[in-house]
Design a protein around this motif. Structure first.
Motif, mmCIF file in Angstrom:
data_model
loop_
_atom_site.group_PDB
_atom_site.id
_atom_site.type_symbol
_atom_site.label_atom_id
_atom_site.label_comp_id
_atom_site.label_asym_id
_atom_site.label_seq_id
_atom_site.Cartn_x
_atom_site.Cartn_y
_atom_site.Cartn_z
ATOM 1 N N MET A 191 0.834 -1.202 0.000
ATOM 2 C CA MET A 191 0.000 0.000 0.000
ATOM 3 C C MET A 191 0.870 1.254 0.000
ATOM 4 S SD MET A 191 -3.323 0.884 2.371
ATOM 5 C CE MET A 191 -2.467 0.636 3.930
ATOM 6 N N ILE A 225 -4.025 3.173 -5.851
ATOM 7 C CA ILE A 225 -4.586 3.056 -4.503
ATOM 8 C C ILE A 225 -6.006 2.471 -4.544
ATOM 9 C CG2 ILE A 225 -5.528 4.451 -2.610
ATOM 10 C CD1 ILE A 225 -2.750 3.790 -2.070
ATOM 11 N N TYR A 227 -5.882 -1.125 -5.698
ATOM 12 C CA TYR A 227 -5.414 -1.985 -4.604
ATOM 13 C C TYR A 227 -6.574 -2.299 -3.650
ATOM 14 C CZ TYR A 227 -2.496 -3.481 -0.632
ATOM 15 O OH TYR A 227 -1.919 -4.202 0.405
ATOM 16 N N GLY A 228 -7.401 -1.284 -3.384
ATOM 17 C CA GLY A 228 -8.571 -1.505 -2.535
ATOM 18 C C GLY A 228 -9.544 -2.497 -3.144
ATOM 19 N N SER A 284 -4.236 3.882 5.317
ATOM 20 C CA SER A 284 -5.585 3.297 5.301
ATOM 21 C C SER A 284 -6.643 4.388 5.110
ATOM 22 C CB SER A 284 -5.855 2.522 6.587
ATOM 23 O OG SER A 284 -5.769 3.353 7.727
ATOM 24 N N LEU A 342 -6.750 5.267 1.461
ATOM 25 C CA LEU A 342 -7.423 4.188 0.745
ATOM 26 C C LEU A 342 -8.930 4.304 0.918
ATOM 27 C CD1 LEU A 342 -7.343 1.511 -0.838
ATOM 28 C CD2 LEU A 342 -7.017 0.333 1.343
#
Length: 522
Positions: free
Chosen positions: A189, A198, A201-202, A237, A240
């Motif tokens: 991340m 990003i 990736y989520g 986080s 994200l």
């Protein structure tokens, strides 16, 4: 998705917005009207609706503190309420079965128990949407409501497990090894930059989690939640989470539309659903007294109860499975869908006035005061300060450092999240942990000494609530706010803000002022 779906959803969402209702109310109505008009749902609608739920569970996981989730107050309050609600609702359903001759109430004891169980859940979609719109996910009542929802989801998963008789594979124990992947997930991340990688990736983790769980015969939705929890608290986080918000909201529109395609209701179904909706104040009161009994603050108990006083999409899942197993008739699935729709409208409307209701009726609530956990009291003294900055995000933190140059030692930040507040304190920032929406916070603050309160918050609704709280406490100092759009500036100024800074429009001014210093230094 067909253009007709987008058009109808937009029209009714737009109408709801114009009459100060949340757009989700419009989407729900749009789904029923499309169904009544004979429009056939496309296969992609259900797929996108499921994707919305998956992303929602993943983003919930990103905000979860596991240690907070295990608080006895939380899990005991959840199961006391679910049990209490079933004990109240079950005799009522049995009474209707005994006295009404309509086929809808030709129910056995087991069928009545399933219906009562389905109505014991609260709507994750509705509660999260309300909290996000008001920037209250990290508030104490937000934490409590989300924790209750998660424990309810666990109860739903257990029901689905026992109802289907499908046991997890022995390989399910291997999922415990996901925890050891956390450092790798963190590194990936951090290396994904700040662009399109990003959110991608989520999506990878949000969709990959369910696939892993289903491979070992566990419910996929739980996998999305767990994958989010693995990333909770990591440095990026929050970034994200923000990158997935727009996607989640867009796909959840499909979920709201899909509710309308459960089935076409008859007049009798509408009446039964309306009767169940009328019971929502009882559900609210039960939540309030349960939370109060386990030692939570009155305000936390009231706001959490108000958030959770609705029926749930998980109730629809329970009912849908029961219909598939021939335990319930299809008509009850429609009734639960209608009741869920009504309850979302109820919650969305009444929560708009939640903070004002509590501020105005605080004395009436005080009669229910009980000894509460001292950890619930987060108010810290504010001494010798002239300026309070509420909200210590990027804008608030930047404002703090700039104001500290002109008024050294006279500035104090207010941060809702205890972890962030502690981090700022370690950086040498003068900070207190508090909730600006809380009338009791302002009642205990030395407002006569405070000359300026700066609201650096992302939610216009939250700033409107705080301005109302300040006016209610007869604060006489100045109030400044930030806004993203011109109409928001006008609205906040009209409510009592002395200045509204549009940081999109005026960022160029600040950029130029800082850059000119380069020329002056030559």
């Amino acid at each position: 998705m067909s253009i007709i779906w987008i058009l109808v959803a937009f029209i009714f969402g737009f109408i709801a917005k114009q009459i100060t209702l949340p757009p989700l109310v419009g989407y729900l109505i749009a789904g029923f009207l499309l169904h009544a008009s004979g429009v056939t749902p496309e296969p992609t609608l259900e797929m996108l609706a499921d994707l919305g739920i998956t992303l929602m569970l993943f983003t919930i996981g990103l905000k979860i503190d596991f240690r907070q989730l295990m608080r006895p107050q939380l899990w005991s309050g959840t199961f006391i309420h679910m049990s209490g609600w079933m004990i109240l609702l079950l005799p009522l359903i049995i009474l209707c079965t005994a006295t009404l001759s309509h086929s809808l109430f030709d129910l056995s004891l087991s069928q009545s128990a399933i219906i009562a169980f389905a109505f014991s859940f609260s709507s994750t979609v509705c509660v999260i949407k309300i909290l996000e719109d008001n920037a209250e996910l990290k508030s104490k009542h937000g934490d409590l409501a989300v924790g209750v929802l998660i424990w309810q989801d666990i109860a739903a998963v257990l029901f689905l497990f026992f109802a289907t008789g499908k046991s997890p594979s022995l390989w399910a124990f291997s999922l415990l090894g996901l925890w050891f992947l956390r450092p790798l997930l963190k590194r990936m991340m951090a290396s994904s930059g700040h662009g399109e990688l990003i959110p991608l990736y989520g999506f990878l983790l949000a969709l990959g989690g369910p696939e892993l769980f289903e491979l070992v015969d566990m419910k996929g939705d739980l996998g999305a939640l767990v994958m989010g929890m693995l990333l909770a608290g990591l440095p990026k986080s929050n970034e994200l989470y923000k990158s997935l918000m727009s996607f989640k909201d867009l796909f959840l529109i499909c979920f709201f539309l899909s509710i309308g395609f459960t089935a076409l209701p008859t007049l009798e179904m509408w009446l039964v659903a309306l009767g169940l909706t009328i019971l929502l104040p009882i559900k609210l009161l039960l939540f309030f007294f349960v939370f109060n009994a386990v030692g939570l603050r009155l305000r936390t108990s009231f706001l959490s109860a108000l958030l959770l006083a609705n029926y749930s999409e998980f109730g629809l899942i329970v009912a849908s499975l029961s219909v598939d197993q021939n335990w319930l008739s299809h008509e009850w699935l429609v009734i639960i869908a209608l009741s869920t729709t009504h309850s979302m409208v109820f919650s969305s409307i009444i929560y708009k006035f939640a903070h004002r209701i509590y501020a105005n009726k605080k004395d009436a609530f005080s009669r229910f005061e009980r000894p509460c956990d001292t950890s619930q009291q987060t108010f810290l003294p504010i001494k010798d300060k002239e300026v309070l900055i509420v909200g210590m995000g990027r804008v608030g933190k930047g404002a703090y450092h700039e104001a500290e140059r002109d008024l050294p030692g006279k500035i104090c930040g207010v941060e809702l999240d205890p972890k962030r507040a502690q981090g700022f304190k370690e950086q040498g920032i003068n900070i207190i942990c508090g909730d600006g929406d809380d009338i009791e916070f302002w009642e205990q603050a030395p407002l006569s000494d405070i000359k300026l309160i700066m609201l650096a918050l992302p939610s216009v609704n939250e700033m409107k609530n705080i301005i109302y709280q300040l006016k209610h406490t007869s604060y006489s100092g100045k109030i400044s706010v930030i806004a993203q759009y011109e109409d928001q500036q006008k609205e906040l100024m009209g409510l009592g803000a002395d200045i509204a800074f549009n940081y999109y429009a005026e960022v160029g001014t600040g950029f130029a002022e800082e850059s000119i210093h380069l020329l002056k230094g030559q």
